[in-house]
Design a protein around this motif. Structure first.
Motif, PDB file in Angstrom:
ATOM      1  N   ILE A 884     -69.997   7.087 -70.185  1.00 57.75           N
ATOM      2  CA  ILE A 884     -70.825   5.886 -69.993  1.00 57.75           C
ATOM      3  C   ILE A 884     -71.490   5.924 -68.623  1.00 57.75           C
ATOM      4  O   ILE A 884     -72.679   5.614 -68.478  1.00 57.75           O
ATOM      5  N   ILE A 885     -70.728   6.342 -67.606  1.00 54.21           N
ATOM      6  CA  ILE A 885     -71.323   6.462 -66.273  1.00 54.21           C
ATOM      7  C   ILE A 885     -72.370   7.571 -66.256  1.00 54.21           C
ATOM      8  O   ILE A 885     -73.458   7.415 -65.690  1.00 54.21           O
ATOM      9  N   GLY A 886     -72.066   8.699 -66.904  1.00 49.55           N
ATOM     10  CA  GLY A 886     -73.038   9.776 -66.988  1.00 49.55           C
ATOM     11  C   GLY A 886     -74.276   9.387 -67.772  1.00 49.55           C
ATOM     12  O   GLY A 886     -75.368   9.905 -67.525  1.00 49.55           O
ATOM     13  N   PHE A 887     -74.124   8.462 -68.716  1.00 52.20           N
ATOM     14  CA  PHE A 887     -75.277   7.973 -69.474  1.00 52.20           C
ATOM     15  C   PHE A 887     -76.251   7.230 -68.574  1.00 52.20           C
ATOM     16  O   PHE A 887     -77.437   7.148 -68.874  1.00 52.20           O
ATOM     17  N   SER A 889     -75.572   3.959 -66.975  1.00 56.38           N
ATOM     18  CA  SER A 889     -75.301   2.549 -66.730  1.00 56.38           C
ATOM     19  C   SER A 889     -74.106   2.381 -65.804  1.00 56.38           C
ATOM     20  O   SER A 889     -73.317   3.296 -65.620  1.00 56.38           O
ATOM     21  N   ALA A 890     -73.998   1.197 -65.228  1.00 62.86           N
ATOM     22  CA  ALA A 890     -72.812   0.871 -64.433  1.00 62.86           C
ATOM     23  C   ALA A 890     -71.672   0.507 -65.385  1.00 62.86           C
ATOM     24  O   ALA A 890     -71.888  -0.174 -66.394  1.00 62.86           O
ATOM     25  N   LEU A 891     -70.481   0.969 -65.092  1.00 66.32           N
ATOM     26  CA  LEU A 891     -69.303   0.617 -65.885  1.00 66.32           C
ATOM     27  C   LEU A 891     -68.679  -0.618 -65.253  1.00 66.32           C
ATOM     28  O   LEU A 891     -68.200  -0.573 -64.126  1.00 66.32           O
ATOM     29  N   LEU A 892     -68.693  -1.737 -65.979  1.00 62.75           N
ATOM     30  CA  LEU A 892     -68.245  -3.018 -65.431  1.00 62.75           C
ATOM     31  C   LEU A 892     -66.775  -3.226 -65.777  1.00 62.75           C
ATOM     32  O   LEU A 892     -66.397  -3.299 -66.952  1.00 62.75           O
ATOM     33  N   GLU A 893     -65.954  -3.295 -64.747  1.00 64.29           N
ATOM     34  CA  GLU A 893     -64.520  -3.480 -64.940  1.00 64.29           C
ATOM     35  C   GLU A 893     -64.177  -4.965 -65.047  1.00 64.29           C
ATOM     36  O   GLU A 893     -64.823  -5.816 -64.436  1.00 64.29           O
ATOM     37  N   GLU A 894     -63.139  -5.273 -65.843  1.00 60.60           N
ATOM     38  CA  GLU A 894     -62.603  -6.630 -65.976  1.00 60.60           C
ATOM     39  C   GLU A 894     -63.662  -7.655 -66.371  1.00 60.60           C
ATOM     40  O   GLU A 894     -63.678  -8.775 -65.912  1.00 60.60           O
ATOM     41  N   GLY A 906     -77.445  -1.854 -66.950  1.00 62.93           N
ATOM     42  CA  GLY A 906     -78.388  -1.075 -66.151  1.00 62.93           C
ATOM     43  C   GLY A 906     -79.814  -1.476 -66.458  1.00 62.93           C
ATOM     44  O   GLY A 906     -80.072  -2.335 -67.311  1.00 62.93           O
ATOM     45  N   ILE A 907     -80.738  -0.843 -65.761  1.00 63.16           N
ATOM     46  CA  ILE A 907     -82.157  -1.132 -65.932  1.00 63.16           C
ATOM     47  C   ILE A 907     -82.897   0.181 -66.148  1.00 63.16           C
ATOM     48  O   ILE A 907     -82.731   1.130 -65.372  1.00 63.16           O
ATOM     49  N   ILE A 908     -83.675   0.275 -67.214  1.00 60.26           N
ATOM     50  CA  ILE A 908     -84.541   1.422 -67.461  1.00 60.26           C
ATOM     51  C   ILE A 908     -85.816   1.217 -66.646  1.00 60.26           C
ATOM     52  O   ILE A 908     -86.516   0.225 -66.820  1.00 60.26           O
ATOM     53  N   HIS A 909     -86.111   2.166 -65.775  1.00 64.78           N
ATOM     54  CA  HIS A 909     -87.303   2.065 -64.932  1.00 64.78           C
ATOM     55  C   HIS A 909     -88.419   2.930 -65.509  1.00 64.78           C
ATOM     56  O   HIS A 909     -88.244   4.131 -65.710  1.00 64.78           O
ATOM     57  N   THR A 910     -89.560   2.311 -65.782  1.00 61.67           N
ATOM     58  CA  THR A 910     -90.759   3.064 -66.112  1.00 61.67           C
ATOM     59  C   THR A 910     -91.854   2.635 -65.140  1.00 61.67           C
ATOM     60  O   THR A 910     -91.680   1.687 -64.363  1.00 61.67           O
ATOM     61  N   LYS A 911     -92.972   3.340 -65.189  1.00 52.91           N
ATOM     62  CA  LYS A 911     -94.065   3.013 -64.263  1.00 52.91           C
ATOM     63  C   LYS A 911     -94.654   1.648 -64.557  1.00 52.91           C
ATOM     64  O   LYS A 911     -95.083   0.925 -63.659  1.00 52.91           O
TER      65      LYS A 911
END
Length: 953
Positions: A884-887, A889-894, A906-911
């Protein structure tokens, strides 16, 4: 400011000091003296503290209301008692009341108490926040400063939620005083570091950049710290700061020390601000504007010139400040890596520090030169200091400096100086500190393998390594030498002779016995013709070490003995007697006993042909990532000097060919590993051209047009899926060619290095790799590829750089087509290039409340995609987290109520846009199934991300 109130107690109507106030002041002084004096026992201190706490508690609970001065005094006492290490469980409300005072000293003590004692979860936070808001709105610079300091000191998420939107307004307001701007900038920096998601980017970002032009250098210094941190995560928002930073830096470095009197430190104008500006510029590539770039070059040249000037003061503070600016300037020069003149000058300047009497300067010079060694422009200049570095290795007293010297020798090594550097490292190894011996062993092994032209030298080096530091030679090292000897026909006889001679020493390290046992078991027949190394002598020599070895080594020697039965039938009886002995057949160790029984039985009942088949010579090992380099990188951690070879590969080859393969004259002995990063492979010795029609080679001898694109290679989809959650590795490999990738992505931009390794000893001609995009993909993805050399020598590797820009979201992947001629046969193959939408992910940290609030906002059915699927791999929680981290996104604990579930954001950044994404993965261990749910603001993005991630589990 009513500073006088803190120095003089309130006066009565007649102007004389109140008797009670005198008594209270005396009480405070006595408390401080009584607790701070020496010679008091712990019991006496506790007794005194408890008495004072009881007195303060009675004062706070008394019927008579306390005035501001008394509250301040008692709160100050409580603060002092707390700092002595005693618990305080009252007085918080009185401290909050002090915040509403109009006297500076009372308000100051109130804020100080809150900053130290009030917990962020306290019920008083709301009252405190109201008091802070009042002070921020008062426009009184002193009160505003106290409030900002309190916010920064507490720095809690609650504080960030309350004031993260207000502080930027104060920072960029035109009527804010300079001292308040400084405090506001540093306060905002503190909040951003603790809760970056709560600091909104807005119109203020463009205005805060212009604080770099402020007349007050204190404001500029604070603003630079803030902008540097913000620019690291939002470079596009603050890219206009580059020209302003260069302009301000230019004014500082060209000014005389008298021009900036208030900010000149021991004749160095504004050194802290200069360092911060240089660090800010390291967040960006070299300026594109020629005027700005020229001005920056002038600044850096001026800093280097000043370093050559005689010091204006003999005090250490002057040299420290001057060198701080110099080293930061050199770091910027190295970061840009675009000005050959500056890089060489920086190298020469660092070279002067290598023999400086100050240990810290020698350390920093060695560390910086390690990075310079990776540049094509300065590598040769670094090599000129090799004798100085070797001398430092021999004479330096500080172990950390010696370790940096080893790192630099490793970094500056190339084909021209490899034997000298390896020899010096081996000499140093005999007296090296135990803490760094293993690292030196790994580096010697890597360099010997990397730059071995004569493989007899490589074998001698590794055996010498085992002799000198056998305890620090890991399995990876002796495994590697065996792999290379087995893969190289021309060195097998020499290796057998050399290990045979080495084993004759009275005391041999166990690792040498392992290497000797393995090599003699495979190639002992090559030296058996010499009476001095006859089969029986070889066997007796190895068996004389048997009783001194550990169980794993004994097991290896037993395997060698059964190999001898096949190689040397004349000593079969001798070996069977050893295997038949009670010490073997009745050995307490199950592994040794089983081997002895099975090997004895095999040698007894198997015919000669069967024995020869079962015990035939080991086939060549398939080349893979060098386990030695992997171990060194794991030991040192990412981003260290051990990654310099990677950096070299990212750039052009260095000027003397250190990163190039061997010349045509050396074709018979190419490098054992075309690339130690695992992107190259050991060349196959004169392989015959592969027959046409072998699908794995994608050979089409009937191809008429070189422009026709071949279908995807078998296994291309599987290899593509493996790269969804990683950026580096081998993308494709067959008998001729290996394709490796190393890529990095940041927001909507990316860069990919493609390594093409020729696994044969025959040249590839007309080598043409092409990246192909469909019409739809071309509008969403901008790819710029650099051409590669059309001729790839045998055993060599070439690199291609692909610059990537994500314009909008996309569903497909580009195709990489490679065409070339090998042995007169046209080769044409295609693979999918792993550029996927998730590569442009930026992880986002969120609290549980924020996550589910946003989850509910994305409740439109078109925004959610869900997939329930069977697990394809073992359901391991740690592996799932890593994927998941390699994908991206941030892995949200608890966050999820069920701790077995995995939640990411996470956020997908495009132009053109930014697309927020939330994901939830729910494993069912009993059913061996997953449910994956993705919610984004765009249906197609949800669908694509769900497809990509589902394939990983």
């Amino acid at each position: 400011m009513e500073e006088g109130a803190s120095k003089c107690p309130p006066q009565d109507m007649g102007g004389s000091m109140s008797v009670s106030v005198q008594r209270e002041r005396r009480s405070t002084n006595l408390l401080l003296l009584g607790l701070g004096g020496r010679g008091k026992s712990k019991e006496a201190e506790i007794k005194r503290i408890n008495k004072e706490l009881a007195n303060i508690r009675s004062k706070f609970k008394g019927d008579k209301a306390l005035d501001g001065y008394s509250k301040k005094k008692y709160v100050c006492k409580l603060l002092f008692i707390f700092l002595l290490g005693h618990d305080i469980d009252f007085g918080h409300m009185e401290a909050v009341n002090l915040l509403s005072s109009n006297r500076y000293t009372e308000k100051q003590i109130g804020y100080l108490f809150i900053s130290v004692l009030v917990n962020s979860n306290s019920e008083l936070i709301r009252l405190i926040n109201n008091a802070i808001k009042n002070d921020l709105a008062s426009r009184n610079p002193t009160f505003m400063g106290l409030a900002l300091h309190c916010i920064a000191n507490v720095g809690s998420r609650e504080m960030a939620e309350a004031f993260a939107g207000e502080i930027p307004k104060i920072l960029v307001a035109g009527d804010t005083m300079d001292s308040v701007k400084q405090s506001a900038a540093l306060c905002l920096l503190r909040l951003y570091r603790t809760s970056p998601d709560l600091v909104p980017m807005g119109d203020w970002t463009s205005r805060v950049v212009h604080l770099l032009n402020d007349q007050h250098l204190g404001v500029v210094t604070a603003a630079t710290s803030l902008i540097t941190t913000l620019a690291q995560k939002n470079p596009e928002e603050f890219k206009t700061s580059v020209s302003l930073a260069v302009s301000r830096l230019s004014r500082i470095v060209t000014s005389a020390s008298t021009d900036l009197q208030d900010y000149t430190y021991y004749f160095v104008p504004a050194p802290w601000l200069s360092v911060k500006l240089l660090r800010l510029l390291q967040c960006y590539p070299p300026p594109e504007d020629p005027a700005v770039r020229g001005r920056l070059t002038e600044c850096l040249e001026t800093i280097l010139n000043k370093a050559q000037e005689p010091p204006k003061s003999k005090k250490v503070q002057h040299s420290n400040a001057k060198n701080a600016v110099l080293f930061e300037a050199i770091s910027l020069i190295i970061h840009h890596d675009s000005e050959p003149n500056l890089l060489v000058r920086a190298c020469n300047q660092l070279g002067q520090f290598l023999q400086h009497r100050e240990t810290n300067l020698r350390y920093l010079a060695l560390e910086s030169m390690c990075t310079l060694a990776s540049s094509e422009f300065s590598h040769e200049a670094v090599k000129t200091h090799i004798e100085t570095v070797i001398n430092a290795l021999k004479t330096e007293r500080d172990v950390s400096v010696r370790q940096r010297a080893v790192d630099l020798l490793y970094a500056m090594c190339d084909r021209s100086n490899a034997q000298q550097i390896v020899a010096e490292m081996l000499n140093y190894l005999e007296t090296a500190d135990y803490s760094i011996r293993e690292e030196i062993v790994l580096k010697v092994a890597i360099l010997a393998e990397k730059y071995a032209v004569d493989y007899t030298w490589y074998v001698d080096t590794i055996l010498n390594l085992i002799r000198i530091a056998g305890d620090y030679v890991s399995e990876e090292v002796w495994y590697r030498v065996i792999q290379i000897v087995i893969n190289r026909d021309d060195v097998q006889g020499y290796a057998a002779k050399t290990v045979f001679e080495a084993l004759q020493a009275p005391a041999c390290h166990e690792n040498l016995v392992k290497v000797g046992g393995y090599i003699l078991g495979e190639f002992g027949n090559l030296i058996a013709g010499d009476p001095r190394s006859s089969p029986l002598i070889q066997f007796n020599l190895l068996h004389s070490k048997f009783h001194l070895c550990s169980v794993p080594t004994r097991a290896l020697l037993l395997s060698t003995y059964i190999k001898f039965v096949n190689l040397f039938p004349e000593i079969k009886t001798t070996i069977q007697d050893v295997l038949r002995s009670d010490s073997q057949l009745k050995n307490a160790d199950v592994e040794l006993q089983q081997r002895a029984v099975e090997y004895l039985r095999l040698s007894t009942i198997a015919s000669t042909d069967i024995l020869a088949t079962v015990l035939e010579e080991m086939p060549p090992f398939p080349e893979r990532e060098s386990s030695i380099l992997a171990k060194l990188k794991k030991k040192k951690g990412p981003g260290t000097v051990t990654d310099l070879e990677e950096i070299k590969k990212e750039r052009c080859s260095d000027m003397n060919g250190s990163a190039e393969p061997a010349s045509a004259n050396d074709e018979s002995t190419p490098s054992p590993s075309a690339d130690l990063l695992g992107l190259g492979a050991a060349p196959v010795t004169n392989p015959a051209p592969p027959p046409a029609g072998i699908g794995s080679l994608l050979v089409d001898v009937f191809l008429d047009s070189a422009s026709e694109v071949a279908p995807l290679a078998p296994g291309s989809d599987d290899n593509f899926a493996r790269f969804v959650c990683k950026n580096n590795g081998v993308l494709f490999e067959n008998q001729l060619l290996q394709i490796g990738l190393k890529s990095e992505f940041r927001q909507n931009l990316g860069r990919m290095f493609i390594f093409y390794g020729n696994k044969t000893s025959t040249q590839f001609l007309n080598f043409t790799p092409t990246v192909i995009c469909s019409d739809d993909l071309q509008s969403s993805l901008n790819l710029q590829t650099k051409p590669v050399d059309p001729t790839v020598d045998g055993g060599a590797q070439v690199q291609q750089v692909v610059n990537i820009e994500c314009v909008s979201d996309f569903m497909e992947a580009p195709i990489l087509n490679i065409q070339f001629r090998y042995g007169g046969t046209f080769q044409n193959l295609s693979v999918k290039l792993p550029i996927t939408l998730n590569k442009f992910f930026q992880p986002t940290e969120m609290s549980s409340q924020d996550f589910f609030q946003r989850w509910k906002q994305l409740s439109n059915p078109k925004q959610e995609v869900q997939n329930i699927f069977k697990a394809k791999h073992p359901m391991d929680a740690e592996i799932t987290k890593a994927k998941i981290i390699g994908f991206g996104s941030a892995l949200l604990e608890e966050v999820d109520p069920n701790p077995a579930n995995f939640v990411g954001a996470g956020i997908i950044h495009t132009k053109t846009t930014q697309i927020g994404c939330l994901l939830r993965l729910e494993p069912n261990l009993q059913a061996q199934m997953y449910r994956l749910t993705l919610r984004t603001s765009k249906e197609a993005v949800s669908q694509r991300l769900c497809e990509l991630l589902s394939e990983q589990f």
